[in-house]
Design a protein around this motif. Sequence first.
Motif: not given
Length: 147
Positions: A75-100
């Motif tokens: 609890d109280g932490v923000v979770y960032v789930f990162v998909c790095l993707n292929s080199p040259g492609e920007a990563p995808d960032y998914y942000l969630c609170g602890a409950t989510e």
Amino acid sequence: MAAPTPDKNSTHLAGEYFVAAELYRRGYSVAMTLGNAKAIDLFAEHEAQTVNVQVKAIRDKKSVGWPLTKDKVVDGVVYVFVCLNSPGEAPDYYLCGATEARALVKQYKTRGIVDLSLIKKTAALGRWGLIDDALAPVHRESGTGST
């Protein structure tokens, strides 16, 4: 010579560095923690307020998702789930609170996973405002002697 293949640890570190860079770009000061199996990867600070950030990273969209068990979500932490993707492609960032984050974990007997296809259905992609919402005041001793 073939290009090097990143190992699991370098994937996670790359995710931490990408998230730290994105937070710096958004005006935060960032401190990274060191070591394995830590509950907090980054501390993001802005105007004497901090937020704790846990980063989970996968190499690409071929991965099923991020390993995480419900009992490891703090609890109280923000979770960032990162998909790095292929080199040259920007990563995808998914942000969630602890409950989510906890609700997104598919828990099995001995392991859990946050499924990439499931998180894509949420509004978590690029939700950096969650960091602003999670800022907590820094508690300091005054040391001034005033009452």
